[in-house]
Design a protein around this motif. Structure first.
Motif, mmCIF file in Angstrom:
data_model
loop_
_atom_site.group_PDB
_atom_site.id
_atom_site.type_symbol
_atom_site.label_atom_id
_atom_site.label_comp_id
_atom_site.label_asym_id
_atom_site.label_seq_id
_atom_site.Cartn_x
_atom_site.Cartn_y
_atom_site.Cartn_z
ATOM 1 N N TYR A 125 0.807 -1.227 0.000
ATOM 2 C CA TYR A 125 0.000 0.000 0.000
ATOM 3 C C TYR A 125 0.836 1.270 0.000
ATOM 4 N N GLY A 173 -4.905 -6.425 -7.881
ATOM 5 C CA GLY A 173 -5.719 -5.703 -6.903
ATOM 6 C C GLY A 173 -5.899 -4.247 -7.280
ATOM 7 N N VAL A 174 -4.825 -3.588 -7.742
ATOM 8 C CA VAL A 174 -4.936 -2.195 -8.173
ATOM 9 C C VAL A 174 -5.884 -2.072 -9.354
ATOM 10 N N HIS A 177 -9.402 -2.309 -8.047
ATOM 11 C CA HIS A 177 -9.778 -1.047 -7.401
ATOM 12 C C HIS A 177 -10.053 0.037 -8.431
ATOM 13 N N LYS A 178 -9.257 0.045 -9.463
ATOM 14 C CA LYS A 178 -9.437 1.049 -10.506
ATOM 15 C C LYS A 178 -10.762 0.861 -11.237
ATOM 16 N N ASN A 180 -13.438 -0.588 -9.989
ATOM 17 C CA ASN A 180 -14.499 -0.202 -9.048
ATOM 18 C C ASN A 180 -14.623 1.316 -8.955
ATOM 19 N N ASN A 181 -13.479 1.975 -8.919
ATOM 20 C CA ASN A 181 -13.491 3.440 -8.866
ATOM 21 C C ASN A 181 -14.153 4.023 -10.101
ATOM 22 N N GLN A 184 -17.915 3.586 -9.819
ATOM 23 C CA GLN A 184 -18.464 4.557 -8.866
ATOM 24 C C GLN A 184 -18.511 5.963 -9.469
ATOM 25 N N LYS A 207 -8.595 9.706 -6.576
ATOM 26 C CA LYS A 207 -8.294 8.314 -6.319
ATOM 27 C C LYS A 207 -7.921 7.578 -7.617
ATOM 28 N N ARG A 208 -8.628 7.927 -8.684
ATOM 29 C CA ARG A 208 -8.324 7.277 -9.951
ATOM 30 C C ARG A 208 -6.934 7.646 -10.435
ATOM 31 N N LEU A 211 -4.489 5.661 -8.369
ATOM 32 C CA LEU A 211 -4.446 4.264 -8.785
ATOM 33 C C LEU A 211 -3.740 4.109 -10.130
ATOM 34 N N GLN A 215 -0.527 1.878 -10.749
ATOM 35 C CA GLN A 215 -0.513 0.846 -11.780
ATOM 36 C C GLN A 215 0.673 1.024 -12.731
#
Length: 1003
Positions: A125, A173-174, A177-178, A180-181, A184, A207-208, A211, A215
């Motif tokens: 993280y 995982g990143v 998350h990307k 999902n972001n 959203q 956040k994007r 990420l 990445q």
């Protein structure tokens, strides 16, 4: 070097301290300290990054002071690595943790891999994005992976690949998350202006961007590892390193298929399918299995499949069976998820493997065959009902078994299909009903019925024994309690099904010997106690009636042996129905014995018998001899009439040959059953049995000179077996009372046995000029191998003198293709018995060959091919002296002494101007000389025992020497030389006085 590391690390970005500013201190060849400046110092990075605050201290380290990072590498390598550094030699170590296979080091390797995984997981993280820790670690591993030291290269490659795998998981995982972001953000943006939260949109955008940066950084790290380590190490010289690379790449593709499941990465696995090492090919196939297991991934590999499908199919026949197993499993996955990619030609390349000798390989091929040919049709056939589905399955199975013409034994096919189709193959009720149908919808032909019965019997054997067929292994050695319980249940089930139906099957196919022989194997797999506990005695009576009918109707060897075995299985005194079976057996033998007594009386009195009478008597004797093999027929007193019959055959030669062979067999088994009944306390019984043995051996010795080759072979086989049974081994242990029965063959019999071997086994002209087909030649070769094995056993078990083996050893090179394994094993066993006598026998073999060559072709023969073959044989013999030189020392010196004296032996008449004719034997002897120890060479060359004078002169001086003949007076040529009329001179010319070599063999 630091410059090399700096160059490689520059691709990771400028936000890291260059390694040229690191200080490398070599304290000792085993202790190195590398000190690097802290990250984010103003004089080591660009001005923009220098203004950024230093990241907080990580809890990963014990000290918060990160002004300096000391990386201490303690290298425990062998001193010779450093000693050879710069000398041009390989700086390689045979032992380091990753190649050690003991339990502690295996745990170390697992812990080392887990360390790398945990490091990335704990830092995923924040710390891995600090542009220092990971960049430095990657630079270090990249540099070490290029080392010439195998230990460094192997360890760093493993660490780099595990690091890459961990980074792939972080990247996945990143990416999630990307995504999902993004969803959203799209959902928030799609809301109306009144409901839209501007702060939330800005937070999602921030956040994007974060990420996205993460990445990109992870992709840069992965790209650096891939290009800096993988691209160079997947073709490393060490197969373990190549296997690590391919295995981890398979994990990357399965974990993050969006980035790695592309042709640019798949090509590396495709290329490595051609690797020469088993381990690498194995890892490639395992990696591909993980990809083809998913239908979604398999759909994206169409181009790769079409490009490398040919190689994957060819790997089915890989020289390593475990690689072939994985190749078939891979093709099975392709068949399941990409069936259209495999053509009929591709599938036909897998089908023959169901008959392979390796159990795992055949089972994998059986599963492929089942999925391709039987699975769908069976599922569809269930709608027709149980019998309809069973009929469809067996129809397809028989079609494959017969039309493919790949093999004639269904037991191998059943064993291959057992793991995937056992419930279908255990449908014994359906199988028997198919066989008993009078007018089936689709008529079964004779060939189909034979195959169906063989499948039925094979499935019974597989269910009750669980062992693979003969020649296929390895099978499972120890069964669990659950498996044993399943076998007993299957035995109970098939017994209940088949006890009522077996007499019906025998009655229906009673005229067909092949089918009856197969069906008579069924009682061996029954739970026979059900005949009494289940009140099924009436079916036992029917079975015994059918057995008697089979014996009376057929004369074939196989069907009569099957009937005798079935009767033996039923004649167990432990069963309550034993009295019934014993009564049926007695009635059958009474009938045969009465008929034989009547026919033998007519034959001994009559001067002529027609063909029908000869055939009837031969058939009766054949039935009795086969029954005598499994049952004690001594109470019927068949020995005396058989003995008179064989004596007349030897004396007059008027007894038909088809009668002589079963007569000898009856006498042989009669003697063995009498031996089994001997109590060992009555000397009168022992003397009577010994007289019978001597008489029978004399008759068989006479039969060895018979004009019929079948009679000769039968006499040789029976003599070999009987001499082995009554060898000195009989009186060993607690059987001293049987010493009286030990039979030692005379010299004439030994010579005759060896002569038979020369004429029937080592007859090269017979092997080449026989007009038999290939199958017939194989059968004849098998018979010859049995004859040779019987003779060799007589030598190994001290029935024949060890010198008799010279007639076998001298054909070691010439007949190596046909009998090499048997002769080689005999050579090894004979060496264990007596090394000195064994060496004398080897020398005798070579002397016989040279003498025979000189007699046939003259002195000029030493320049031909035959003499080179003798030297080649000596070279092969010398290999057996290679190991345990001290143990073979005395025998080797004695061999040289005797060989040199043989070489300088003058011919008759003495004083001839021709000189020693055996002088070329020194060239043969030179093949053994490199095996001599140096002190022995000096003693041999300077010994007064070795002279150029004739043997007679040396004997007058009393010199010690090794006798050229052994304890038996074996002729200088072969055991058949006497029959051919060769005159070899007096025995005094062939023998030399014995002496001691202890003065020769010294330290």
């Amino acid at each position: 070097s630091p410059n090399c590391w700096q160059h490689r690390g520059s691709t990771l970005g400028c936000h890291k301290p260059p390694l040229s500013q690191c200080r490398l201190t070599i304290h000792t060849p085993h202790f190195i300290t590398l000190e690097c400046p802290a990250p984010y110092l103003p004089d080591t990075c660009c001005p923009v990054e220098a203004a950024r605050p230093a990241p907080p201290a990580s809890p990963l380290f014990n000290t918060p002071d990160l002004t300096k990072l000391k990386l201490k590498i303690q290298i425990k390598a062998r001193k010779r690595i450093w000693k050879h550094k710069g000398t041009g030699k390989r700086n390689d170590s045979a032992e380091y943790p990753l190649v050690l296979t003991t339990q502690p080091w295996r745990k170390f390797q697992a812990g080392f891999c887990e360390l790398v995984t945990v490091l990335v997981r704990r830092c995923q993280y924040s710390i891995i994005y600090d542009e220092y820790l990971m960049d430095t670690l990657i630079s270090l591993l990249t540099g070490l992976s290029d080392s010439q030291v195998r230990a460094f290269r192997h360890t760093s490659t493993l660490a780099a690949m595990k690091l890459m795998t961990s980074l792939v998981r972080v990247a996945l995982g990143v990416s999630l998350h990307k995504d999902n972001n993004q969803r959203q953000y799209e959902a928030e943006r799609s809301k109306g202006p009144s409901r839209r939260a501007t702060d939330k949109l800005e937070a999602l955008l921030e956040k994007r961007r974060e990420l996205q940066e993460q990445q990109e950084e992870i992709e840069n790290m992965m790209n650096a590892i891939f290009k800096g380590v993988f691209v160079h190490r997947y073709r490393d010289l060490v197969p373990e390193i190549r296997a690590i690379c391919i295995e981890e790449m398979g994990n990357w593709m399965q974990s993050y298929s969006a980035s790695f499941l592309t042709d640019s990465y798949l090509k590396y696995i495709g290329w490595t399918l051609h690797d020469k090492q088993r381990e690498v090919r194995f890892k490639c196939l395992k990696a591909l299995q993980g990809l083809y297991r998913s239908q979604e991934m398999a759909a994206r590999m169409e181009l790769f499949t079409s490009r490398f499908k040919g190689r994957m199919v060819s790997m089915v026949l890989d020289k390593e069976p475990d690689v072939g197993v994985e190749a078939i499993k891979l093709l099975t996955l392709i068949l399941r998820n990409m069936e259209e990619m495999l053509t009929d030609e591709d599938c036909e390349a897998v089908y023959p493997v169901v008959y392979a000798s390796n159990r795992a390989l055949a089972a994998a091929a059986g599963e492929f065959l089942y999925k391709k040919q039987f699975d769908l049709d069976w599922e569809a056939g269930k709608e027709k009902g149980r019998r309809g589905g069973s009929r469809d399955f067996f129809r397809l199975l028989l079609s494959f078994f017969i039309e493919s013409e790949l093999h004639e034994h269904a037991a191998y096919l059943v064993d291959s299909l057992w793991d995937c189709a056992a419930p279908l193959l255990k449908d014994w009720d359906g199988l028997t009903h198919l066989l008993l149908e009078e007018s089936p919808e689709e008529g079964w032909g004779d060939q189909q019925e034979n195959a169906l019965i063989e499948i039925l019997v094979s499935s019974m054997r597989q269910a009750t024994e669980g062992k693979p067929p003969v020649g296929r292994g390895p099978g499972k050695k120890v069964l669990s309690a659950r498996e044993r319980k399943a076998q007993e249940d299957d035995r109970e089930k098939l017994t209940q099904y088949l006890i009522p139906l077996l007499p019906q099957l025998l009655a229906k196919f009673s005229a067909d010997a092949e089918k009856v022989a197969l069906l008579l194997a069924a009682p061996r797999y029954f739970n026979l106690s059900l005949y009494s506990s289940g009140r099924l005695e009436k079916y036992l009576e029917q079975l015994l009636a059918q057995l008697r009918e089979v014996v009376e109707k057929h004369t074939g060897q196989e069907v009569l042996e099957a009937a005798a075995r079935a009767l033996y299985v039923l004649c167990n005194p432990e069963f309550t129905f034993y009295s019934r079976v014993d009564l049926a057996r007695s009635r059958l033998v009474d009938t045969l014995a009465d008929k034989f007594q009547q026919e033998v009386s007519e034959l001994l009195q009559a001067s002529y018998l027609d063909e029908d009478e000869v055939y009837s008597m031969a058939a009766t004797l054949k039935r009795i001899s086969i029954l005598h093999n499994a049952h004690d027929l001594t109470p019927w007193q068949l020995y005396e009439p058989c003995s008179r019959l064989l004596q007349q055959a030897v004396d007059t030669g008027e007894v038909p040959k088809q009668v002589v062979i079963p007569t000898m067999t009856c006498l042989h088994f009669g003697i063995l059953w009498e031996l089994a009944r001997v109590s060992g306390t009555v000397s009168k019984e022992l003397l009577a049995l010994k007289r019978k043995v001597a008489s029978f051996c004399s008759l068989c010795q006479s039969c060895l000179s018979d004009v019929d080759s079948r009679v000769q072979e039968q006499a040789f086989v029976l003599l070999s077996d009987l001499l082995l049974v009554f060898s000195p081994q009989l009186a060993q242990g607690e059987r001293e009372v049987l010493e009286l029965l030990v039979y030692r063959p005379e010299v004439a019999l030994q010579s005759q046995l060896a002569g038979f071997l020369m004429d029937h086994v080592f007859n090269h002209a017979e092997l080449v000029d026989s007009g038999e087909d290939s199958e017939g030649k194989i059968e004849r070769l098998h018979q010859r191998r049995n004859l040779l094995a019987g003779f060799c056993k007589l030598i190994i078990y001290n029935v024949l003198e060890l010198s008799a083996a010279s007639d076998v050893f001298k054909h070691y090179a010439k007949f190596y293709k046909d009998y090499g394994d048997i002769i080689k094993e005999t050579l090894s066993r004979a060496r264990q018995i007596d090394r000195d006598e064994w060496a004398r026998t080897l020398l005798l073999s070579l002397q016989q060959l040279l003498t025979e060559l000189l007699l046939q072709q003259g002195p000029e023969a030493v320049y031909g091919k035959a003499f080179l073959e003798i030297r080649d044989l000596a070279r092969r013999f010398s290999v057996f002296f290679g190991l345990h030189q001290l143990h073979n020392r005395q025998a080797l010196v004695a061999l040289h002494k005797a060989g040199i004296k043989f070489a300088f032996q003058e011919p008759e008449p003495s004083g001839s101007e021709l000189g020693p004719l055996n002088l070329p034997f020194l060239e043969v002897l030179s093949e053994f000389s490199p095996r001599l120890l140096r002190p022995d060479k000096k003693l041999l060359t300077g010994s007064p025992d070795i002279s150029l004078s004739p043997v007679a002169d040396s004997s007058e001086r009393g010199d010690s020497s090794l006798p050229l003949s052994s304890r038996l007076e074996t002729p200088m040529l072969t055991s058949t030389a006497l029959k051919r009329g060769h005159q070899l001179g007096s025995p005094a010319q062939l023998q030399e006085e014995e002496g001691s070599e202890s003065d020769f063999v010294q330290r």
